[in-house]
Design an enzyme around this catalytic site. Structure first.
Site, short mmCIF file in Angstrom:
data_model
loop_
_atom_site.label_atom_id
_atom_site.label_comp_id
_atom_site.label_asym_id
_atom_site.label_seq_id
_atom_site.Cartn_x
_atom_site.Cartn_y
_atom_site.Cartn_z
N GLU A 319 86.90 46.21 -15.53
CA GLU A 319 88.09 47.00 -15.17
C GLU A 319 88.24 48.20 -16.10
OE1 GLU A 319 90.16 46.98 -12.76
OE2 GLU A 319 90.11 45.03 -11.80
N GLU A 323 88.19 52.03 -14.90
CA GLU A 323 89.44 52.78 -14.98
C GLU A 323 89.41 53.90 -16.02
OE1 GLU A 323 92.47 49.85 -15.63
OE2 GLU A 323 92.62 49.36 -13.50
N PRO A 340 107.17 35.24 -13.56
CA PRO A 340 107.23 36.00 -12.30
C PRO A 340 108.18 37.19 -12.33
CG PRO A 340 108.29 33.85 -12.07
CD PRO A 340 107.59 33.85 -13.39
N GLU A 378 96.01 60.06 -15.30
CA GLU A 378 95.83 60.58 -16.66
C GLU A 378 95.52 59.42 -17.59
OE1 GLU A 378 98.31 63.16 -20.04
OE2 GLU A 378 99.17 62.82 -18.03
#
Length: 412
Positions: A319, A323, A340, A378
């Protein structure tokens, strides 16, 4: 105090609560009459997309139950109301003649040609070709709307596929999530309750945890389940758990049965829990890497989900490289987070997922930091004492825990 005395507005599901087929359930007629005599407001809510409000009123009258058309809210009528509110003029309908009639009465042209919306209801004569047309229209930009998401409905020879089964077929082929109108979606409850100011004096009475009870709990009103069994779901804050269980409507007038209203959860209900990962990269100069997410414009730590066949460490390494362009190694685990209230994520298309996130501290070992990527508008480092205001809600906790571990490491 008995349930009937505690509330002014009573919302009733129909099938399984008021009647089954053409027969009223025990105590239903007398209980509704008594509520009328006590000047209670009554509304009827059904997810059945195959009937008009006029049909429901006639059915109730035949059973000896007083009702007016303004007291009846069907998934079909609510769908037509939604289409009007969205300014939709043309719609392609997968549903029976009564659903089509309800939508036509709202002034909407039923056509496949240049349809602005596809509406899924129920009709046993729907064909694969109908589904194919719906999929093509949605892929060409038509809105995808479902009268309800019910997977089955009771039939003499066992549960039969309902609207949700057709919705699932269209959703799979169109690769798009539908807008659900009927219970448990909040829109139909909001429409019913818009003329009542005090939600604390409103109660929903239904027989289906996944629709009636979830819907009531999401909108913040008392939930009553009609059931012979008192079996509850194991998690305390499961939206399918009612505030009270009754056997039939006569129990609304039983002094021994009280609705102990629980505090409603402050997060969105979801039926799926996913494994997530997050990676905190802190430079020696006490700055932390953050990215401004393209999907919601909020700043956050690089994060994502675990793909099939991955370990959580492999997932965060992948990831971060996708990213940010950086290659990292995992140095330590910060924690596993599952609250949650902060770990429920709502996607732009309406999907809701509750993540259990494994958060790691990571060290950069290669790669080149990109200014932006497909996932990030960004990407840059921030001083840990001067973080941006618009952070994803769960990320400050992760950062605090990582910084505390870093400070303690220096002490040791």
């Amino acid at each position: 105090m008995m349930i009937s005395k505690n509330y002014d507005v009573f919302l009733f599901d129909l099938d399984g609560v008021i009647y089954i087929g053409d027969k009223a359930l025990p105590g239903a007629v007398a209980s509704l009459k008594r509520l009328r005599e006590e000047k209670k407001a009554i509304r009827f809510l059904t997810n059945d997309p195959c009937v008009t409000r006029e049909t429901i009123v006639k059915r109730l009258h035949k059973l000896g139950i007083s009702a007016s058309i303004d007291e009846v809210f069907t998934a079909g009528w609510a769908t037509a109301d939604y289409l009007v509110s969205e300014g939709i003029k043309k719609a392609y309908i997968l549903g029976n003649d009564q659903l089509k009639s309800e939508i036509q009465k709202a002034g909407i042209d039923l056509t496949e040609d240049q349809a602005e919306a596809v509406v899924i209801g129920w009709d046993q004569n729907i064909t694969f070709q109908d589904v194919h047309k719906a999929v093509n229209l949605i892929r060409c930009g038509a809105s995808f709307i479902a009268a309800n998401g019910d997977k089955t409905f009771p039939a003499a020879n066992g549960p039969a596929p309902a609207t949700g089964a057709i919705v699932a077929a269209v959703k799979t082929a169109a690769a798009k999530e539908p807008i659900i109108i009927g219970k448990p979606a909040s829109s139909i409850f909001e429409k019913v309750l818009e003329s009542f100011e005090d939600k604390e004096r409103c109660v929903m009475i239904g027989d289906t945890p996944e629709t009636d009870i979830v819907g009531a709990n999401q909108i913040g009103i008392t939930s009553v389940l009609v059931s012979e069994q008192n079996t509850l779901f194991p998690a305390k804050h499961d939206f399918r758990n009612p505030d009270v269980v009754i056997r039939d409507l006569k129990d609304l007038f039983d002094n021994e049965i009280k609705a102990e209203v629980r505090k409603k959860p402050d997060f969105q209900w979801t039926e799926q829990v996913k494994a997530g990962v997050a990676g905190i990269i802190i430079k020696e100069s006490s700055s932390v890497l953050l990215m401004k997410r393209a999907d919601n414009g909020l700043w956050g730590i690089p994060s994502g989900h675990v793909e099939p066949g991955e370990t959580v460490e492999q997932a965060i390494i992948r990831e971060i490289e996708e990213e940010t362009g950086l290659v990292v190694k995992v140095s330590k685990m910060i924690g596993v987070y599952s609250d949650p209230s902060s770990q429920t994520f709502i996607y732009p298309d309406g999907r809701v997922s509750h993540f259990i996130t494994n958060c790691f501290q990571c060290d950069v070992i290669g790669g080149t930091l990109k200014k932006s990527t497909e996932e990030a508008m960004e990407i840059r480092y921030f001083d840990i004492h001067e973080l941006p205001e618009h952070l994803l809600p769960m990320h400050p906790r992760w950062l605090d825990d990582a910084l505390e571990m870093k400070e303690n490491a220096f002490i040791r």
